[in-house]
Design an enzyme around this catalytic site. Structure first.
Site: not given
Ligand code: GCO
Ligand code: MG
Length: 416
Positions: A161, A173, A224, A226, A250, A276, A297, A353, A416
């Site tokens: 990634r 991020y 990602d 995010h 992602e 996630e 995820r 991951e 975020w």
């Molecule tokens: C990822 C996630 C993490 C999250 C974190 C939050 O893809 O690994 O986005 O970076 O931000 O797990 O607690």
């Molecule tokens: Mg993520």
């Protein structure tokens, strides 16, 4: 009269739960674990960590779950799951589903230990020789990120990634200052970061152009976003990244509204990964049934444990979507261990991951999984193969930390 006997190993008396307790420890970052003990002396461990909201799950377990566990048959994993889900009346949500996951994983661990079998064999046996993982590369600019991707490739990783600094934005991020250790829950109150979508949308295609030029077409590259983009911005990014053949993009846009993903699909064939922050099959349903994503995820710890994530994986399989479990370092080695057994078995596996935990974390959670040439391998010890050194854990008291927040340059609160 329904026959309520289970065919679990051991006598019902041996399987009876006699004690359960929550262990909070912070070897570099906070982890919440649940230990369940049976009359036989065999115990099981589950992860209950919810980054930045740890004590909510600890209290839920201590006050509302553990009193219900004492005296139950540890072999009745499904019935216990249904009891905690249906019986609470208040369904779903990250706190509840993380607490249920902790119980579920601990009970599967106990079943494995009682049967003398590793978890993947209880689930149905091996479907592959190893679990393909992706590592995390980041840098302040494309050059630094590219060097990091090279470092992962040299270690044998086949998938990486890639995240990168955005000109004009401090602390974007996914960009770490510490090699191998990223997950920014750095301060007691949330760190405020700035976000600018135009600057980001300009940077990401340049990053991947550079990465393909430097590392060729073979290595799998992931990114990602995010949750930062609106659907039409996400569609633009997915389209702009097509020439660089990503393994996935992602969290391109927040997934509360699945319709956003229809817009992305209309404009691009870049594979999409989401989930996630999901905690039940109901969160995944529309995205999977409408074939709006390619990788799911959801993770064992935040989506109700093995018993529930198995159902999510089956639903994904019907729609040709594959798993790509969340595996950041805020998920404890217990979750990683359980996930690797699941990944070894699940027919529609995609990728896992993997961010290495720190040495302190690994010392508190001894485990038998190993990394070789870009693949993780679960061990052969009974259960999920991860234990907890309670004496060492006690040396790392809880350290209150929250995740950062993001604001637009004019001060507007953003994702975020
Ligand atoms: C990822 C996630 C993490 C999250 C974190 C939050 O893809 O690994 O986005 O970076 O931000 O797990 O607690
Ligand atoms: Mg993520």
């Amino acid at each position: 009269m329904v026959d309520m006997q289970t065919d679990s190993p051991g006598s019902e008396r041996d399987r009876r739960i006699v004690a359960a307790r929550v262990i909070v420890t912070s070897p570099g970052r906070n982890f919440v674990s649940l230990l369940i003990e049976t009359r036989s002396g065999i115990s099981g461990l589950g992860d209950a960590t919810l980054n930045g909201r740890e004590l909510a799950v600890a209290a839920y377990l201590e006050h509302h779950v553990i009193p219900n566990l004492i005296g139950r048959d540890a072999g009745r994993i499904e019935d216990t799951w249904q009891f905690l889900y249906r019986g609470a009346y208040w369904r779903r949500g990250p706190v509840t589903m993380t607490a249920i996951a902790a119980v579920d994983v601990a009970l599967w661990d106990i079943l494995g230990k009682m049967a003398g079998l590793p978890l993947y064999r209880l689930l149905g046996g091996r479907s592959r020789e190893g679990v393909l993982v992706y590592g995390h590369a980041s840098g302040r600019d494309p050059e630094e990120t590219s060097a990091e991707v090279g470092r992962f490739a040299a270690q044998g990783y086949r998938a990486v990634r890639a995240q990168c600094g955005v000109p004009g934005l401090a602390k974007p991020y996914g960009v770490t200052r510490m090699k191998n250790a990223y997950e920014p829950a750095e301060s007691e109150l949330p760190l405020e970061t700035l976000w600018s979508t135009p600057a980001y949308l300009d940077m990401v295609p340049r990053l991947f152009e550079r990465l393909r030029a430097d590392h060729g077409r073979e290595i799998e590259l992931l990114h990602d976003a995010h949750h930062r983009l609106t659907p039409i911005e996400a569609a633009r990014l997915a389209r702009d990244l097509e020439p660089f053949r990503l393994f996935w993009l992602e969290d391109a846009t927040p997934a509360e509204n699945p319709d956003g993903f229809e817009l992305i699909r209309r404009h691009s064939v870049t594979p999409l990964a989401v989930g996630e922050v999901f905690n039940s099959v109901w969160d995944c349903r529309a995205l999977l049934e409408r074939q709006l994503i390619d990788y799911i995820r959801t993770t064992i710890v935040h989506a109700g444990g093995i018993s529930h994530v198995r159902r999510i994986a089956d639903l994904a399989a019907l729609h040709r979507a594959r798993t790509g479990f969340h595996g950041a370092t805020d998920l404890s080695p217990i979750t990683l261990g359980a996930a690797l057994h699941f990944d070894t078995w699940v027919p529609n596996f995609g990728i896992q991951e993997y961010m290495q935990h720190t040495q302190e974390t690994d010392a508190v959670f001894p485990h038998d999984y190993t990394l070789r040439e870009g693949y993780l391998h679960c061990g052969e010890s009974p259960g999920h193969g991860v234990s907890l050194d309670e004496r060492l854990a006690a040396r790392y008291p809880y350290n209150p930390r929250q995740l950062p927040i993001a604001r637009l340059t004019d001060g507007t609160m953003w994702d975020w």
